[in-house]
Design an enzyme around this catalytic site. Structure first.
Site, PDB file in Angstrom:
ATOM      1  CE1 TYR A   1      44.104  46.726  36.468  1.00 40.72           C
ATOM      2  CE2 TYR A   1      46.128  47.956  36.901  1.00 40.72           C
ATOM      3  CZ  TYR A   1      45.402  46.779  36.960  1.00 40.72           C
ATOM      4  OH  TYR A   1      45.965  45.648  37.523  1.00 40.72           O
TER       5      TYR A   1
ATOM      6  CB  THR B   1      48.242  36.470  34.722  1.00 47.07           C
ATOM      7  OG1 THR B   1      47.837  37.814  34.459  1.00 47.07           O
ATOM      8  CG2 THR B   1      49.107  36.417  35.969  1.00 47.07           C
TER       9      THR B   1
HETATM   10  P1  NAP Z   1      43.502  37.155  35.475  1.00 47.07           P
HETATM   11  O1  NAP Z   1      44.419  36.043  35.106  1.00 47.07           O
HETATM   12  O2  NAP Z   1      42.692  37.807  34.401  1.00 47.07           O
HETATM   13  O3  NAP Z   1      42.548  36.633  36.649  1.00 47.07           O
HETATM   14  C1  NAP Z   1      41.520  37.433  37.158  1.00 47.07           C
HETATM   15  C2  NAP Z   1      40.322  36.542  37.409  1.00 47.07           C
HETATM   16  O4  NAP Z   1      39.270  37.354  37.965  1.00 47.07           O
HETATM   17  C3  NAP Z   1      39.751  35.935  36.113  1.00 47.07           C
HETATM   18  O5  NAP Z   1      39.422  34.577  36.298  1.00 47.07           O
HETATM   19  C4  NAP Z   1      38.515  36.782  35.875  1.00 47.07           C
HETATM   20  O6  NAP Z   1      37.516  36.149  35.116  1.00 47.07           O
HETATM   21  C5  NAP Z   1      38.062  37.021  37.295  1.00 47.07           C
HETATM   22  N1  NAP Z   1      37.090  38.100  37.348  1.00 47.07           N
HETATM   23  C6  NAP Z   1      37.022  39.208  36.581  1.00 47.07           C
HETATM   24  N2  NAP Z   1      35.959  39.934  36.903  1.00 47.07           N
HETATM   25  C7  NAP Z   1      35.340  39.288  37.915  1.00 47.07           C
HETATM   26  C8  NAP Z   1      34.171  39.550  38.673  1.00 47.07           C
HETATM   27  N3  NAP Z   1      33.416  40.634  38.427  1.00 47.07           N
HETATM   28  N4  NAP Z   1      33.818  38.675  39.634  1.00 47.07           N
HETATM   29  C9  NAP Z   1      34.552  37.565  39.873  1.00 47.07           C
HETATM   30  N5  NAP Z   1      35.666  37.248  39.167  1.00 47.07           N
HETATM   31  C10 NAP Z   1      36.045  38.104  38.200  1.00 47.07           C
HETATM   32  O7  NAP Z   1      44.298  38.346  36.157  1.00 47.07           O
HETATM   33  P2  NAP Z   1      45.566  38.314  37.167  1.00 47.07           P
HETATM   34  O8  NAP Z   1      46.739  38.782  36.421  1.00 47.07           O
HETATM   35  O9  NAP Z   1      45.616  37.040  37.904  1.00 47.07           O
HETATM   36  O10 NAP Z   1      45.135  39.489  38.140  1.00 47.07           O
HETATM   37  C11 NAP Z   1      44.703  39.273  39.471  1.00 47.07           C
HETATM   38  C12 NAP Z   1      44.677  40.602  40.192  1.00 47.07           C
HETATM   39  O11 NAP Z   1      46.008  41.122  40.230  1.00 47.07           O
HETATM   40  C13 NAP Z   1      43.835  41.665  39.495  1.00 47.07           C
HETATM   41  O12 NAP Z   1      43.168  42.442  40.463  1.00 47.07           O
HETATM   42  C14 NAP Z   1      44.857  42.504  38.767  1.00 47.07           C
HETATM   43  O13 NAP Z   1      44.424  43.811  38.537  1.00 47.07           O
HETATM   44  C15 NAP Z   1      46.026  42.440  39.722  1.00 47.07           C
HETATM   45  N6  NAP Z   1      47.321  42.700  39.096  1.00 47.07           N
HETATM   46  C16 NAP Z   1      47.769  41.918  38.079  1.00 47.07           C
HETATM   47  C17 NAP Z   1      49.002  42.224  37.497  1.00 47.07           C
HETATM   48  C18 NAP Z   1      49.569  41.427  36.348  1.00 47.07           C
HETATM   49  O14 NAP Z   1      50.556  41.866  35.749  1.00 47.07           O
HETATM   50  N7  NAP Z   1      49.001  40.284  35.982  1.00 47.07           N
HETATM   51  C19 NAP Z   1      49.752  43.300  37.967  1.00 47.07           C
HETATM   52  C20 NAP Z   1      49.242  44.069  39.022  1.00 47.07           C
HETATM   53  C21 NAP Z   1      48.041  43.753  39.589  1.00 47.07           C
HETATM   54  P3  NAP Z   1      37.503  36.421  33.517  1.00 47.07           P
HETATM   55  O15 NAP Z   1      38.691  35.705  32.971  1.00 47.07           O
HETATM   56  O16 NAP Z   1      36.196  35.859  33.120  1.00 47.07           O
HETATM   57  O17 NAP Z   1      37.605  37.914  33.346  1.00 47.07           O
END
Ligand code: NAP
Length: 261
Positions: free
Chosen positions: A166, A201
């Protein structure tokens, strides 16, 4: 893009593709961009989740279309951008929010398969979508990539295992952001990254659902709490809007102060 600034509809007339729009930060960005006047294509590998985000936006009077795509697969990533261009009549903004965490990898996968999966979605997916998008951004544009605090700094010993793709992938997203900012600035395309700390999230649910872990995570952020998807979406709105017209190649922490300690 022109130099329209301010107002309640900061993305009026803009056409935006958001990946990972079915959940978390991507869903919040899609809703916020639509509230600010953008026509939105919300892509996710989960068709139902993408449709739900688009449906909620449409029910609120916004313009949104769902797209189903796995961004880690070249042909799907390209079709995703092409579909957004066809549905919206062009493309001005991309937010790459699709992402995965190795915590959710199937338990029978070995370390190499987990590495390949995380890199394919978090880094290659961002590249594939962005690469196609810049070809479509004939009138300039803005790309916002979701990196992480762990693209900027190392993980604390109790949290980092040292055996996790990651942070490497998220650091790669910052490298990609800077390189694309350099490469496409002359065409009026700005490329920036957001580096959130812990945000509530589904991605962080396994950790935040445990009170002891949650307390630890909150304590690492000087503001003393976790972030919300909407707080990250506000930062994406700024970077995507003309208010950020002289900002490119930046990696902006949205982290409650995490990286200032
Ligand atoms: P999330 O709620 O899990 O949303 C991510 C979405 O992306 C989900 O709907 C997921 O589908 C979809 N996804 C996964 N793999 C995919 C693919 N190959 N093609 C298309 N869609 C795909 O996560 P989030 O917290 O909103 O995160 C969004 C971004 O912010 C990510 O890049 C994450 O690494 C980054 N981020 C998050 C945090 C945090 O604390 N939440 C912190 C730093 C950075 P599925 O549910 O089917 O997997």
């Amino acid at each position: 893009m022109g130099a329209k600034r301010g107002g309640g509809a900061r993305l009026q007339g803009r056409r935006a593709l958001i990946t990972g729009a079915g959940s978390g930060i991507g869903a919040a960005v899609a809703a916020m961009f639509a509230r600010h006047g953008a026509a939105v294509a919300g892509a996710d590998r989960d068709a139902e989740a993408a449709a739900q985000t688009a449906g909620t936006i449409a029910a609120g009077g916004g313009r949104a279309v769902p797209i189903t795509a796995d961004v880690s697969v070249r042909r799907e990533a390209e079709a995703c951008v092409d579909g957004a261009v066809a549905a919206l009549g062009g493309l001005d903004i991309v937010v790459n929010s699709a992402g995965v965490t190795p915590r959710y990898a199937p338990s029978d996968w070995d370390y190499e398969r987990i590495w390949d999966w995380v890199m394919a979605v978090n880094l290659k997916g961002t590249y594939l979508v962005s690469r196609r998008a810049v070809q479509a951004m004939t009138g300039g544009g803005a790309i916002v990539n979701l990196s992480s605090i762990y693209g900027l700094v190392g993980r604390p010993m109790f949290f980092g295992t040292g055996d996790d793709p990651y942070p490497a992938g998220k650091a790669g997203v910052i490298g990609l952001t800077r390189d694309m900012a350099n490469g496409f600035g002359a065409r009026g395309i700005r490329v920036n990254a957001l580096c959130p700390a812990f945000v509530l999230t589904p991605l962080t649910r396994t950790l935040t659902g445990d009170p002891a872990w949650r307390a630890r995570m909150e304590a690492m952020q000087p503001l003393g709490r976790l972030g919300t998807a909407e707080e990250v979406a506000y930062a994406a709105l700024f970077l995507a809007s003309d208010e950020a017209s002289f900002i490119t190649g930046a990696a902006l922490p949205v982290d409650g102060g995490y990286t200032s300690v």
